[in-house]
Scaffold this active site. Sequence first.
Site, short mmCIF file in Angstrom:
data_model
loop_
_atom_site.label_atom_id
_atom_site.label_comp_id
_atom_site.label_asym_id
_atom_site.label_seq_id
_atom_site.Cartn_x
_atom_site.Cartn_y
_atom_site.Cartn_z
N ASP A 1 0.87 -1.06 -0.03
CA ASP A 1 0.10 0.07 -0.09
C ASP A 1 0.98 1.19 -0.06
O ASP A 1 1.95 1.40 1.06
CB ASP A 1 -0.87 -0.07 1.15
CG ASP A 1 -1.88 1.07 1.33
OD1 ASP A 1 -1.60 2.20 0.68
OD2 ASP A 1 -2.76 1.07 2.00
N VAL A 2 0.76 2.21 -0.98
CA VAL A 2 1.64 3.31 -1.06
C VAL A 2 1.41 4.35 0.28
O VAL A 2 2.40 5.08 0.43
CB VAL A 2 1.26 4.14 -2.31
CG1 VAL A 2 1.69 3.32 -3.57
CG2 VAL A 2 -0.15 4.43 -2.37
N ASN B 1 2.18 6.38 -9.59
CA ASN B 1 0.88 6.43 -10.26
C ASN B 1 -0.31 5.97 -9.77
O ASN B 1 -1.56 6.53 -10.00
CB ASN B 1 0.99 5.10 -11.48
CG ASN B 1 -0.25 4.89 -12.16
OD1 ASN B 1 -1.14 5.56 -12.82
ND2 ASN B 1 -0.79 3.57 -11.68
N TYR C 1 -9.47 15.28 -3.69
CA TYR C 1 -9.04 14.85 -4.72
C TYR C 1 -8.16 16.04 -5.49
O TYR C 1 -6.76 15.87 -5.69
CB TYR C 1 -10.00 14.32 -5.92
CG TYR C 1 -9.09 13.74 -7.05
CD1 TYR C 1 -8.47 12.40 -7.03
CD2 TYR C 1 -9.19 14.52 -8.10
CE1 TYR C 1 -7.95 12.07 -8.19
CE2 TYR C 1 -8.36 13.91 -9.45
CZ TYR C 1 -7.80 12.64 -9.38
OH TYR C 1 -7.17 11.95 -10.37
N LYS D 1 -3.92 16.35 -5.78
CA LYS D 1 -3.11 16.27 -6.84
C LYS D 1 -2.27 17.59 -7.15
O LYS D 1 -1.17 17.81 -7.74
CB LYS D 1 -3.96 16.31 -8.11
CG LYS D 1 -4.69 14.68 -8.08
CD LYS D 1 -3.52 13.79 -8.49
CE LYS D 1 -4.06 12.26 -8.48
NZ LYS D 1 -2.94 11.29 -8.81
N THR E 1 -10.89 5.34 -17.06
CA THR E 1 -10.49 4.31 -16.31
C THR E 1 -11.56 4.26 -15.15
O THR E 1 -12.51 4.76 -15.00
CB THR E 1 -9.27 4.58 -15.48
OG1 THR E 1 -9.51 5.57 -14.64
CG2 THR E 1 -8.26 4.98 -16.73
#
Length: 251
Positions: free
Chosen positions: A56-57, A83, A147, A151, A182
Amino acid sequence: MSQGETVFITGIASGLGLELARRFHAAGATVGGCGLLPLEEARELLPPDTHYLSADVADSQAMHGAISEFAAAVGTLDIVVANAGISMPKASFPDFAAGRRVLEVNLLGTVNTFGPALDIMRIQAHGQLVALGSFAGIVGLPGMAFYGASKAGVLHFCESLAADLKPHGITVTAIAPGFVATALTRNNAHAMPFLLSPERAVDQIYRAIRRRRARIVIPWQMAIVAALLYHLPRRLYLALMQADLLGLRKP
């Protein structure tokens, strides 16, 4: 990319990560990465001989172990792609618990990926760190507070590192896609202008990595929109978003 290069990709077993793994593998690179899928499930999806680790990042120790293990196995670390990312349903009043998880995965996940990678690249005196940002990180889009914040953090983090690390032979590349078809966007109920297929998105991401771009927004149409929105007076920008002339608010 020349043969013999080594590439580590987070979120490698799905979406853009999987497409990137296939592209690098086809170019002759030694590919590794991590994700949340169990090893046997990931092996069914990934190119042959991919070095896959379940991690898990958001777990800094797990990421240190995964990247160190890959580099030790292949002997060097040329490119690392942060990513892995998640989103959450759009809402005027966001779920703060879910939002914290978005920040942990998207922003701290990038930090947890770059940290151990940079330890190795600093000794090597070469390497490339790549992160997937987003158009949503350039301006504050409706319903995307967490979100977008995650980012935006990724983009600023990369820009600072790019300035700091270039004299040491390490390149930093931040790529900010618009909308890509996606799993992250599958359930979006709002308009998604200039929607890219995963294959087209990876074409452009791969080119940006090869050219060692510091930052790029893709596709080019979204880059123009992002620049225009970024430079608008904030009062005018907020009025535009509230009027929803671009169709970005959830119906």
